[in-house]
Design a protein around this motif. Structure first.
Motif, PDB file in Angstrom:
ATOM      1  N   ARG A   1      84.690 117.507  -4.395  1.00 61.68           N
ATOM      2  CA  ARG A   1      85.611 116.442  -4.009  1.00 61.68           C
ATOM      3  C   ARG A   1      86.794 117.003  -3.232  1.00 61.68           C
ATOM      4  N   GLU A   2      87.327 118.134  -3.696  1.00 69.78           N
ATOM      5  CA  GLU A   2      88.450 118.752  -2.985  1.00 69.78           C
ATOM      6  C   GLU A   2      88.001 119.247  -1.608  1.00 69.78           C
ATOM      7  N   ALA A   3      86.813 119.824  -1.563  1.00 63.76           N
ATOM      8  CA  ALA A   3      86.284 120.308  -0.291  1.00 63.76           C
ATOM      9  C   ALA A   3      86.097 119.161   0.695  1.00 63.76           C
ATOM     10  N   ALA A   4      85.640 118.027   0.208  1.00 64.01           N
ATOM     11  CA  ALA A   4      85.400 116.880   1.089  1.00 64.01           C
ATOM     12  C   ALA A   4      86.670 116.437   1.799  1.00 64.01           C
ATOM     13  N   GLY A   5      87.792 116.615   1.148  1.00 65.36           N
ATOM     14  CA  GLY A   5      89.047 116.200   1.749  1.00 65.36           C
ATOM     15  C   GLY A   5      89.726 117.267   2.583  1.00 65.36           C
ATOM     16  N   ARG A   6      89.300 118.537   2.431  1.00 63.44           N
ATOM     17  CA  ARG A   6      90.090 119.607   3.030  1.00 63.44           C
ATOM     18  C   ARG A   6      89.324 120.559   3.946  1.00 63.44           C
TER      19      ARG A   6
ATOM     20  N   ASN B   1      83.489 133.222  13.325  1.00 58.01           N
ATOM     21  CA  ASN B   1      83.542 133.732  11.967  1.00 58.01           C
ATOM     22  C   ASN B   1      84.813 134.516  11.699  1.00 58.01           C
ATOM     23  N   ASN B   2      85.364 135.160  12.722  1.00 63.28           N
ATOM     24  CA  ASN B   2      86.570 135.960  12.529  1.00 63.28           C
ATOM     25  C   ASN B   2      87.786 135.109  12.174  1.00 63.28           C
ATOM     26  N   ASN B   3      87.693 133.803  12.395  1.00 66.21           N
ATOM     27  CA  ASN B   3      88.798 132.907  12.053  1.00 66.21           C
ATOM     28  C   ASN B   3      88.464 131.995  10.878  1.00 66.21           C
ATOM     29  N   ARG B   4      87.280 132.142  10.334  1.00 66.21           N
ATOM     30  CA  ARG B   4      86.839 131.231   9.285  1.00 66.21           C
ATOM     31  C   ARG B   4      87.252 131.738   7.904  1.00 66.21           C
ATOM     32  N   VAL B   5      87.447 130.785   7.012  1.00 61.91           N
ATOM     33  CA  VAL B   5      87.932 131.083   5.668  1.00 61.91           C
ATOM     34  C   VAL B   5      86.990 130.462   4.653  1.00 61.91           C
TER      35      VAL B   5
ATOM     36  N   GLN C   1      97.420 128.494   2.453  1.00 59.61           N
ATOM     37  CA  GLN C   1      98.677 129.220   2.632  1.00 59.61           C
ATOM     38  C   GLN C   1      98.432 130.666   3.068  1.00 59.61           C
ATOM     39  N   ARG C   2      97.389 131.264   2.534  1.00 59.19           N
ATOM     40  CA  ARG C   2      97.114 132.677   2.823  1.00 59.19           C
ATOM     41  C   ARG C   2      96.417 132.861   4.176  1.00 59.19           C
ATOM     42  N   PHE C   3      95.466 131.976   4.488  1.00 63.90           N
ATOM     43  CA  PHE C   3      94.627 132.195   5.671  1.00 63.90           C
ATOM     44  C   PHE C   3      94.632 131.042   6.675  1.00 63.90           C
ATOM     45  N   GLY C   4      95.307 129.932   6.355  1.00 58.99           N
ATOM     46  CA  GLY C   4      95.472 128.870   7.341  1.00 58.99           C
ATOM     47  C   GLY C   4      94.557 127.685   7.233  1.00 58.99           C
ATOM     48  N   GLY C   5      93.568 127.710   6.344  1.00 64.17           N
ATOM     49  CA  GLY C   5      92.664 126.571   6.212  1.00 64.17           C
ATOM     50  C   GLY C   5      91.433 126.954   5.425  1.00 64.17           C
ATOM     51  N   VAL C   6      90.485 126.020   5.323  1.00 59.64           N
ATOM     52  CA  VAL C   6      89.239 126.271   4.596  1.00 59.64           C
ATOM     53  C   VAL C   6      88.080 125.764   5.444  1.00 59.64           C
ATOM     54  N   ASP C   7      87.084 126.633   5.663  1.00 54.23           N
ATOM     55  CA  ASP C   7      85.916 126.273   6.472  1.00 54.23           C
ATOM     56  C   ASP C   7      84.620 126.272   5.669  1.00 54.23           C
ATOM     57  N   VAL C   8      84.553 127.096   4.654  1.00 53.57           N
ATOM     58  CA  VAL C   8      83.333 127.241   3.855  1.00 53.57           C
ATOM     59  C   VAL C   8      83.710 127.205   2.386  1.00 53.57           C
ATOM     60  N   VAL C   9      82.988 126.413   1.609  1.00 54.57           N
ATOM     61  CA  VAL C   9      83.168 126.400   0.156  1.00 54.57           C
ATOM     62  C   VAL C   9      81.810 126.629  -0.484  1.00 54.57           C
ATOM     63  N   VAL C  10      81.735 127.654  -1.323  1.00 51.88           N
ATOM     64  CA  VAL C  10      80.496 127.976  -2.037  1.00 51.88           C
ATOM     65  C   VAL C  10      80.740 127.786  -3.527  1.00 51.88           C
ATOM     66  N   ASN C  11      80.041 126.848  -4.103  1.00 49.18           N
ATOM     67  CA  ASN C  11      80.160 126.503  -5.520  1.00 49.18           C
ATOM     68  C   ASN C  11      79.181 127.338  -6.343  1.00 49.18           C
TER      69      ASN C  11
ATOM     70  N   GLN D   1      84.304 136.634   7.785  1.00 47.17           N
ATOM     71  CA  GLN D   1      85.148 135.592   7.216  1.00 47.17           C
ATOM     72  C   GLN D   1      86.145 136.175   6.213  1.00 47.17           C
ATOM     73  N   HIS D   2      87.290 135.503   6.089  1.00 46.00           N
ATOM     74  CA  HIS D   2      88.227 135.797   5.014  1.00 46.00           C
ATOM     75  C   HIS D   2      87.746 135.043   3.775  1.00 46.00           C
ATOM     76  N   VAL D   3      87.900 135.646   2.601  1.00 47.00           N
ATOM     77  CA  VAL D   3      87.323 135.054   1.394  1.00 47.00           C
ATOM     78  C   VAL D   3      88.346 134.951   0.276  1.00 47.00           C
ATOM     79  N   VAL D   4      88.381 133.780  -0.348  1.00 44.57           N
ATOM     80  CA  VAL D   4      89.153 133.556  -1.565  1.00 44.57           C
ATOM     81  C   VAL D   4      88.170 133.426  -2.714  1.00 44.57           C
ATOM     82  N   ILE D   5      88.287 134.313  -3.668  1.00 44.13           N
ATOM     83  CA  ILE D   5      87.383 134.338  -4.815  1.00 44.13           C
ATOM     84  C   ILE D   5      88.045 133.621  -5.984  1.00 44.13           C
TER      85      ILE D   5
END
Length: 245
Positions: free
Chosen positions: A124-129, A4-8, A80-90, A31-35
């Motif tokens: 759709r974006e999450a599915a690819g990334r 979790n400490n590396n998850r975004v 760019q900010r955290f290195g990737g995406v692991d979790v997407v909450v819609n 986790q790091h979070v992008v709102i």
């Protein structure tokens, strides 16, 4: 799966209500979070401030979830900010309640643009990334089962979200990515409480076997499970309502 400490995580609608509770819980999980927020910059900054005060890392990005370019930019920022995406909450959504005969089609289109198209564009974006070990969590509502008057258009938009999840889960076979949908019941948020009298709110709370409305933290607890240890839950809709429906 990374720790979790590396998850975004990206949380749409993360500046207020259930979305904010989810964002803060994921930060508490490490986790790091992008709102992503639609327009209330003050609320978004307040949420990021709360995250940072708690020792977490967060950033707010203004994005229309139904706009393909804006969503692409949102994911770009996370990478760019955290290195990737692991979790997407819609969690972004709007609710307009009227009898079918009284609902203006412009209102219908506006609600479906956010709730259906917005969910689809982000998914759709999450599915690819999403990275391996990742998860996508969409939001529906328990009202899809309650069949309450005035909720038809809103429930229809969320029923579409429920249909999307299990199909996408199968399409992502072999990627080690889970896709689930959370369907809250009545929850004490600004969205739910708006235009409801104190008497009506008390009545709704009293109808729940738990004797109260849900809280944002109740919903965030389930999201935390799906975003973490709950890897064997996939392609499901989880009704999180205290037994209301």
């Amino acid at each position: 799966m990374t720790s979790n400490n590396n998850r975004v995580a990206i949380v749409t609608g993360g500046s207020r209500g259930i979305g904010r509770a989810v964002a803060e819980r994921l930060v508490a999980d490490g986790q790091h979070v992008v709102i992503a927020y639609a327009g209330n910059e003050t609320a978004a900054k307040a949420t990021v401030g709360a995250i940072e005060n708690a020792g977490g890392h967060g950033v707010a990005v203004r994005a229309d979830v139904a706009d393909e370019a804006a969503v692409t930019a949102l994911f770009d920022t996370a990478e760019q900010r955290f290195g990737g995406v692991d979790v997407v909450v819609n969690a972004a959504g709007i609710m307009i309640l009227k009898p079918i005969v009284d609902l203006d089609l412009d209102e219908f289109d506006r609600m479906h643009r956010t709730n259906v198209r917005g969910t689809f564009v982000v998914a759709r974006e999450a599915a690819g990334r999403l990275r391996p070990g990742g998860t996508l969590i969409n939001f529906s509502t328990s009202v899809t089962r309650a069949k309450l008057p005035t909720y038809a258009a809103y429930a229809a938009s969320k029923a579409a979200v429920e249909a999307l999840g299990p199909i996408l889960a199968k399409e992502l076979r072999g990627r080690d990515i889970t896709v689930n949908t959370v369907a809250p019941g009545p929850t004490a948020t600004e969205l739910f409480l708006k235009d409801k009298s104190d008497e009506l709110i008390k009545t709704i709370a009293g109808q729940n076997p738990m004797g109260r409305l849900g809280r944002g933290e109740d919903i965030a607890e389930v999201v935390s499970l799906l975003a973490g240890a709950g890897r064997w839950i996939n392609g499901q809709t989880l009704f999180v309502n205290g037994g209301a429906f």
